[in-house]
Design a protein around this motif. Structure first.
Motif, PDB file in Angstrom:
ATOM      1  N   ARG A   1       1.114  -1.593   0.059  1.00  0.00           N
ATOM      2  CA  ARG A   1       0.034   0.224   0.040  1.00  0.00           C
ATOM      3  C   ARG A   1       0.767   1.585   0.258  1.00  0.00           C
ATOM      4  NH1 ARG A   1      -5.200  -0.677   0.503  1.00  0.00           N
ATOM      5  NH2 ARG A   1      -5.441  -2.190   0.770  1.00  0.00           N
ATOM      6  N   VAL A   2       2.001   1.196   0.616  1.00  0.00           N
ATOM      7  CA  VAL A   2       3.168   2.546   0.570  1.00  0.00           C
ATOM      8  C   VAL A   2       4.499   1.709   0.395  1.00  0.00           C
ATOM      9  CG1 VAL A   2       4.245   3.941   2.038  1.00  0.00           C
ATOM     10  CG2 VAL A   2       2.513   2.907   2.729  1.00  0.00           C
ATOM     11  N   LYS A   3       4.475   2.706  -0.402  1.00  0.00           N
ATOM     12  CA  LYS A   3       6.064   2.509  -1.585  1.00  0.00           C
ATOM     13  C   LYS A   3       6.693   3.015  -1.103  1.00  0.00           C
ATOM     14  CE  LYS A   3       4.415   3.218  -6.225  1.00  0.00           C
ATOM     15  NZ  LYS A   3       5.004   4.390  -7.292  1.00  0.00           N
ATOM     16  N   GLU A   4       8.076   1.482  -0.759  1.00  0.00           N
ATOM     17  CA  GLU A   4       9.395   2.063  -0.312  1.00  0.00           C
ATOM     18  C   GLU A   4      10.162   2.239  -1.345  1.00  0.00           C
ATOM     19  OE1 GLU A   4      10.366  -2.198   1.141  1.00  0.00           O
ATOM     20  OE2 GLU A   4       8.545  -1.902   2.283  1.00  0.00           O
ATOM     21  N   GLY A   5      10.581   3.428  -1.962  1.00  0.00           N
ATOM     22  CA  GLY A   5      11.197   4.173  -2.708  1.00  0.00           C
ATOM     23  C   GLY A   5      10.484   4.120  -4.280  1.00  0.00           C
ATOM     24  N   SER A   6      10.666   3.138  -4.735  1.00  0.00           N
ATOM     25  CA  SER A   6      10.288   3.111  -6.011  1.00  0.00           C
ATOM     26  C   SER A   6       9.624   1.920  -6.062  1.00  0.00           C
ATOM     27  CB  SER A   6      11.389   3.543  -6.876  1.00  0.00           C
ATOM     28  OG  SER A   6      12.086   2.561  -7.720  1.00  0.00           O
ATOM     29  N   LEU A   7       9.992   1.116  -5.225  1.00  0.00           N
ATOM     30  CA  LEU A   7       9.353  -0.193  -4.929  1.00  0.00           C
ATOM     31  C   LEU A   7       7.841   0.185  -4.497  1.00  0.00           C
ATOM     32  CD1 LEU A   7      11.662  -1.720  -3.069  1.00  0.00           C
ATOM     33  CD2 LEU A   7      11.916  -1.848  -5.327  1.00  0.00           C
ATOM     34  N   SER A   8       7.582  -1.348  -6.189  1.00  0.00           N
ATOM     35  CA  SER A   8       5.972  -1.488  -5.367  1.00  0.00           C
ATOM     36  C   SER A   8       5.408  -2.509  -5.336  1.00  0.00           C
ATOM     37  CB  SER A   8       5.331  -0.772  -6.670  1.00  0.00           C
ATOM     38  OG  SER A   8       3.467  -0.545  -6.612  1.00  0.00           O
ATOM     39  N   TRP A   9       5.903  -3.541  -6.332  1.00  0.00           N
ATOM     40  CA  TRP A   9       5.573  -4.782  -6.207  1.00  0.00           C
ATOM     41  C   TRP A   9       6.832  -5.548  -5.911  1.00  0.00           C
ATOM     42  CZ3 TRP A   9       1.058  -7.128  -7.250  1.00  0.00           C
ATOM     43  CH2 TRP A   9       0.213  -6.770  -7.829  1.00  0.00           C
ATOM     44  N   GLN A  10       6.903  -6.359  -4.977  1.00  0.00           N
ATOM     45  CA  GLN A  10       8.136  -7.024  -4.766  1.00  0.00           C
ATOM     46  C   GLN A  10       7.593  -8.771  -3.962  1.00  0.00           C
ATOM     47  OE1 GLN A  10       8.560  -4.974  -0.402  1.00  0.00           O
ATOM     48  NE2 GLN A  10       7.868  -3.379  -1.737  1.00  0.00           N
ATOM     49  N   PHE A  11       8.449  -8.735  -3.653  1.00  0.00           N
ATOM     50  CA  PHE A  11       8.101 -10.535  -2.444  1.00  0.00           C
ATOM     51  C   PHE A  11       7.829 -10.117  -1.302  1.00  0.00           C
ATOM     52  CE2 PHE A  11      12.564 -10.786  -5.669  1.00  0.00           C
ATOM     53  CZ  PHE A  11      11.977 -11.936  -6.517  1.00  0.00           C
ATOM     54  N   PRO A  12       6.908 -11.072  -1.490  1.00  0.00           N
ATOM     55  CA  PRO A  12       6.539 -10.985   0.740  1.00  0.00           C
ATOM     56  C   PRO A  12       7.935 -10.805   1.367  1.00  0.00           C
ATOM     57  CG  PRO A  12       5.113 -12.853  -0.547  1.00  0.00           C
ATOM     58  CD  PRO A  12       6.499 -12.463  -1.927  1.00  0.00           C
ATOM     59  N   ALA A  13       7.951 -10.013   2.074  1.00  0.00           N
ATOM     60  CA  ALA A  13       9.520  -9.482   2.832  1.00  0.00           C
ATOM     61  C   ALA A  13       8.897  -9.106   4.426  1.00  0.00           C
ATOM     62  CB  ALA A  13       9.877  -9.060   2.219  1.00  0.00           C
ATOM     63  N   GLY A  14       9.859  -8.845   4.995  1.00  0.00           N
ATOM     64  CA  GLY A  14       9.916  -8.656   6.124  1.00  0.00           C
ATOM     65  C   GLY A  14      11.071  -8.166   7.420  1.00  0.00           C
ATOM     66  N   GLU A  15      11.178  -7.742   8.241  1.00  0.00           N
ATOM     67  CA  GLU A  15      12.530  -8.018   9.394  1.00  0.00           C
ATOM     68  C   GLU A  15      12.977  -9.414   9.636  1.00  0.00           C
ATOM     69  OE1 GLU A  15      12.796  -4.369  11.929  1.00  0.00           O
ATOM     70  OE2 GLU A  15      13.500  -3.195  10.194  1.00  0.00           O
ATOM     71  N   VAL A  16      13.866  -9.432   9.935  1.00  0.00           N
ATOM     72  CA  VAL A  16      14.426 -11.014   9.982  1.00  0.00           C
ATOM     73  C   VAL A  16      14.518 -10.482  11.756  1.00  0.00           C
ATOM     74  CG1 VAL A  16      16.490 -12.661  10.544  1.00  0.00           C
ATOM     75  CG2 VAL A  16      15.356 -11.776   8.465  1.00  0.00           C
ATOM     76  N   GLU A  17      13.308 -11.525  12.745  1.00  0.00           N
ATOM     77  CA  GLU A  17      13.464 -11.206  14.317  1.00  0.00           C
ATOM     78  C   GLU A  17      14.713 -11.733  14.952  1.00  0.00           C
ATOM     79  OE1 GLU A  17       9.408 -12.111  15.118  1.00  0.00           O
ATOM     80  OE2 GLU A  17       8.451 -10.437  14.039  1.00  0.00           O
ATOM     81  N   VAL A  18      14.229 -11.428  16.301  1.00  0.00           N
ATOM     82  CA  VAL A  18      15.471 -11.866  17.155  1.00  0.00           C
ATOM     83  C   VAL A  18      15.348 -13.087  16.821  1.00  0.00           C
ATOM     84  CG1 VAL A  18      17.010 -11.491  19.597  1.00  0.00           C
ATOM     85  CG2 VAL A  18      15.772  -9.618  18.317  1.00  0.00           C
ATOM     86  N   GLY A  19      16.863 -14.170  16.983  1.00  0.00           N
ATOM     87  CA  GLY A  19      16.208 -15.592  17.020  1.00  0.00           C
ATOM     88  C   GLY A  19      15.883 -16.242  16.297  1.00  0.00           C
ATOM     89  N   GLU A  20      15.693 -15.139  15.418  1.00  0.00           N
ATOM     90  CA  GLU A  20      14.846 -15.848  13.915  1.00  0.00           C
ATOM     91  C   GLU A  20      16.002 -16.490  12.353  1.00  0.00           C
ATOM     92  OE1 GLU A  20      10.823 -15.213  11.853  1.00  0.00           O
ATOM     93  OE2 GLU A  20      11.995 -13.778  11.830  1.00  0.00           O
ATOM     94  N   THR A  21      15.816 -16.588  11.771  1.00  0.00           N
ATOM     95  CA  THR A  21      16.822 -17.803  10.807  1.00  0.00           C
ATOM     96  C   THR A  21      16.455 -16.969   9.557  1.00  0.00           C
ATOM     97  OG1 THR A  21      16.380 -19.554   9.708  1.00  0.00           O
ATOM     98  CG2 THR A  21      17.604 -19.978  11.657  1.00  0.00           C
TER      99      THR A  21
END
Length: 138
Positions: free
Chosen positions: A30-50
């Protein structure tokens, strides 16, 4: 309000490169990241997570699908966002994709190789492109 950590101190982003039946799953934020619109499902790696677990979790949280057998394709600092990206390929998929996180996502699409540049008009990270060339042309 706390200050945001510099990009080199923020957790890396794990991206799920999910292929099934000759197509790759892309999501539109819904909110572009820079010029990115379409992308892969993604998010931050949480503590203790691979990165593999993080990418699988994000795929589930964003689209409702379950993935397995993750294989790292590599990592880089993304040229548009400045964030460390770790790309994880998945080819074992269960369930039907949908927009589960409608606060974050607007849409999703299963995209064939010939359609990639219509969704993402700039080059993919080379190891990701190589994986897509093989997996989608299968």
């Amino acid at each position: 309000m706390s200050e945001q950590a510099p990009d080199d101190q923020r957790p890396p982003i794990a991206a799920a490169v999910i292929t099934r039946d000759g197509a790759v799953l892309l999501v539109r934020r819904r909110v572009k990241e820079g010029s990115l619109s379409w992308q892969f499902p993604a998010g931050e790696v949480e503590v203790g997570e691979t990165p593999e677990k993080a990418a699988a979790r994000e795929a589930s949280e964003e689209t409702g699908i379950q993935v397995a057998n993750g294989k790292s394709l590599g990592e880089r600092v993304h040229p548009n966002t400045g964030r460390t990206m770790i790309y994880v390929a998945f080819d074992s998929v269960e369930g039907q994709a949908s927009v589960v996180d409608d606060d974050e996502l607007d849409s999703f699409a299963w995209v064939r190789h010939s359609e990639l540049t219509s969704y993402v008009p700039y080059p993919f990270f080379a190891p990701v492109q190589e994986h897509l060339d093989t997996a989608l042309r299968g």
